[in-house]
Motif scaffolding. Structure first.
Motif, mmCIF file in Angstrom:
data_model
loop_
_atom_site.group_PDB
_atom_site.id
_atom_site.type_symbol
_atom_site.label_atom_id
_atom_site.label_comp_id
_atom_site.label_asym_id
_atom_site.label_seq_id
_atom_site.Cartn_x
_atom_site.Cartn_y
_atom_site.Cartn_z
ATOM 1 N N ARG A 1 66.082 21.705 14.581
ATOM 2 C CA ARG A 1 66.642 20.355 14.657
ATOM 3 C C ARG A 1 67.468 20.113 13.387
ATOM 4 O O ARG A 1 67.326 20.830 12.399
ATOM 5 N N TRP A 2 68.366 19.091 13.433
ATOM 6 C CA TRP A 2 69.234 18.760 12.299
ATOM 7 C C TRP A 2 68.989 17.322 11.874
ATOM 8 O O TRP A 2 68.741 16.436 12.708
ATOM 9 N N GLN A 3 69.074 17.110 10.565
ATOM 10 C CA GLN A 3 68.942 15.771 10.001
ATOM 11 C C GLN A 3 70.133 15.482 9.088
ATOM 12 O O GLN A 3 70.749 16.393 8.522
ATOM 13 N N THR B 1 67.765 10.966 8.847
ATOM 14 C CA THR B 1 67.780 10.582 10.262
ATOM 15 C C THR B 1 68.021 11.824 11.114
ATOM 16 O O THR B 1 68.924 12.629 10.801
ATOM 17 N N GLU B 2 67.242 11.957 12.195
ATOM 18 C CA GLU B 2 67.440 13.100 13.073
ATOM 19 C C GLU B 2 68.714 12.932 13.893
ATOM 20 O O GLU B 2 69.002 11.833 14.403
ATOM 21 N N VAL B 3 69.460 14.004 14.015
ATOM 22 C CA VAL B 3 70.699 14.006 14.791
ATOM 23 C C VAL B 3 70.350 14.331 16.237
ATOM 24 O O VAL B 3 69.713 15.359 16.530
ATOM 25 N N ALA B 4 70.760 13.462 17.140
ATOM 26 C CA ALA B 4 70.437 13.670 18.550
ATOM 27 C C ALA B 4 71.157 14.905 19.105
ATOM 28 O O ALA B 4 72.305 15.194 18.741
ATOM 29 N N ASP B 5 70.476 15.606 19.980
ATOM 30 C CA ASP B 5 71.055 16.736 20.724
ATOM 31 C C ASP B 5 71.592 17.834 19.805
ATOM 32 O O ASP B 5 72.574 18.509 20.143
ATOM 33 N N ALA B 6 70.986 17.999 18.653
ATOM 34 C CA ALA B 6 71.393 19.071 17.740
ATOM 35 C C ALA B 6 70.196 20.007 17.555
ATOM 36 O O ALA B 6 69.273 19.707 16.789
ATOM 37 N N ASP B 7 70.193 21.132 18.285
ATOM 38 C CA ASP B 7 69.030 22.012 18.267
ATOM 39 C C ASP B 7 69.414 23.487 18.181
ATOM 40 O O ASP B 7 68.658 24.371 18.598
#
Length: 400
Positions: free
Chosen positions: A92-94, A104-110
C-alpha cells in the motif's frame, strides 16, 4: 513441505481433527478405508498457514523539485519487499503534506510502483508492505515531490507619462508588489541611473538617453526569484532628451512704466520635435526655430519655462529681471555765489514729461528751508558760509 511428503498423526482416527500449536505452515488431509482394505482414500488437503512478516520493505526512488503545480513522475521500485515466510505479499502507499507528521493512505494504490499524478503542494510518499495475514506494515524510505513556490512579479509603482513620455533627468519612483516569502528582487532600468538595483523598492531612478533623437524607448524589467523559481515583469517607456538652454538676452523698457521690454530665450533640442515657452507658467507660445522672444513686457521678474509641445518635460531655467530706467532731471539755480541770507531760486528740469513724477529736495542743514517737495521754483537762503550741496530725489511710480 507443500504436500511432497506426508506423515501419519498418531491417535487421530476421528472425522474431525484439532491441530496443536504449529510453528510453520502445515497441510492436513483425512484418509479413510473399509476395515478389510489396506489402502486409504484421502480428501483434499487443508492448509494451516504460519506467516512470518517481511524483514525488508525494499526501497523506492523518484524525488522531484519543480516550480508550481506539475504532473509528478512515476515513483519507481528500486527493490521490492523481501524476507519473511509464506503469507500474501501486499503493498500500500501513503502520502503526507505536512512533512511526515501525519500520513494518509492512497486509495487504489497497491503495486510496487506509484504514479502520483498532478501535485500542487509538496508531498512525501512511502510504500508499505506486509505478508498477510500479518498486520504490521513495514515502510520504505521516503520520496519527496517538492512543489516550489512561484513568486509574484509585478511592477506596482511606476511613473505616469506626460502625453506618452518620460523626461531625462527627472526623478521617478519604482517599486515591486510583494513577491512572496523569501523573494529576491532584481531590477534592470536600462538607461536608468542606477541601471541595476536589488530589492523590492521603492527606488528613485533618473534616465540618461541620447540627445540626438526625439525619444528613446527604455525597458524597465523586474525579476523575482524564490528558490530558483523566477517570474518577470517589464514596462517600456519613451524618454525625451533634455531641452538645453543656450542663452537668454533682455532689453529693458526704454522709459519708466512702459510695456516695451523684451526677453529672448534660445535653446537646443532634437529635430523632429517642437518646443514652447512661457514667462508666467500659464500662457505658452511656440518657439520659432531655436529661439523665442517675448515682447512688450513691463519691468518685473519673469520665470523662464520651456517644454516640449504637448505639455511634456517642463524645464525651469530660473528667472530674469527687466528694470525701468530711473527718472533724471537737471537742477537749475539762479546763482552759484550769494551772500548770507540772500535767497536763490532752485528748479528741477526733468528729462521727459510725466504727470506722476515726484520730487524730494534736500538743501542742507543750514538752509532755510532745509527740505521741500515739488518741481520748484523753491527759494532758499543759508545762514552759514561755505560750499553747499543741493540734491533732489525723483520717483515716478516704481521708477526712482
Amino acid at each position: 513441505d507443500g504436500g511432497t511428503t506426508w506423515t501419519d498423526i498418531a491417535a487421530s482416527n476421528t472425522l474431525t481433527y484439532n491441530p496443536p500449536t504449529i510453528v510453520q505452515t502445515t497441510h492436513y488431509r483425512r484418509g479413510a478405508r473399509p476395515g478389510t482394505c489396506s489402502s486409504f482414500l484421502f480428501t483434499d488437503p487443508v492448509q494451516k498457514m504460519v506467516s512470518l512478516n517481511i524483514t525488508d520493505a525494499g526501497s523506492i526512488s523518484g524525488d522531484q523539485s519543480i516550480c508550481g503545480s506539475y504532473d509528478a513522475g512515476l515513483i519507481s521500485s528500486v527493490a521490492d519487499a523481501s524476507g519473511g515466510v509464506d503469507g500474501y505479499l501486499t503493498y500500500r502507499w501513503q502520502e503526507s503534506t505536512d512533512g511526515g507528521a501525519t500520513w494518509t493512505e492512497v486509495a487504489d494504490a497497491d503495486q510496487p510502483t506509484f504514479d502520483p499524478g498532478v501535485l500542487s503542494v509538496t508531498t512525501q510518499f512511502r510504500r508499505q508492505a506486509r505478508r498477510a495475514p500479518c498486520t504490521i506494515w513495514v515502510s520504505t524510505n521516503l520520496v519527496t515531490k517538492t512543489v516550489r513556490t512561484i513568486p509574484v512579479a509585478s511592477i506596482s509603482d511606476f511613473p505616469a507619462t506626460q502625453n506618452g513620455y518620460l523626461c531625462e533627468a527627472a526623478n521617478y519612483q519604482f517599486a515591486a508588489a510583494e513577491g512572496g516569502d523569501g523573494a529576491d528582487y532584481t531590477w534592470n532600468f536600462g538607461y536608468g541611473n542606477p541601471s541595476v538595483h536589488y530589492g523590492k523598492g521603492p527606488y528613485t531612478v533618473t534616465f540618461n538617453v541620447s540627445n540626438s533623437v526625439s525619444s528613446t524607448n527604455v525597458n524597465v524589467s523586474l525579476s523575482v526569484n524564490i528558490d530558483g523559481c523566477i517570474q518577470t515583469d517589464a514596462k517600456t517607456f519613451s524618454v525625451r532628451p533634455p531641452i538645453t538652454l543656450t542663452g537668454i538676452s533682455t532689453n529693458d523698457p526704454p522709459s519708466c512704466n512702459a510695456n516695451s521690454g523684451d526677453i529672448t530665450v534660445s535653446v537646443s533640442y532634437p529635430s523632429g520635435t517642437s518646443v514652447e515657452g512661457s514667462i508666467d507658467g500659464t500662457t505658452w507660445s511656440a518657439f520659432s526655430g531655436y529661439s523665442k522672444t517675448f515682447n512688450n513686457r513691463p519691468a518685473g521678474v519673469y520665470p523662464i519655462y520651456v517644454r516640449y509641445a504637448g505639455d511634456e518635460c517642463l524645464h525651469d531655467f530660473g528667472f530674469v529681471t527687466l528694470s525701468d530706467p530711473p527718472p533724471t532731471a537737471d537742477i537749475n539755480v539762479s546763482a552759484t555765489i550769494v551772500c548770507l541770507g540772500t535767497d536763490i531760486s532752485v528748479l528741477a528740469i526733468p528729462e521727459g514729461s510725466s504727470p506722476t513724477l515726484t520730487y524730494s529736495w534736500n538743501f542742507g542743514n543750514s538752509a532755510v528751508p532745509a527740505t521741500a517737495t515739488g518741481q520748484g521754483s523753491h527759494y532758499v537762503s543759508y545762514d552759514s558760509s561755505g560750499i553747499k550741496t543741493i540734491s533732489v530725489a525723483l520717483q515716478d511710480g516704481s521708477c526712482f
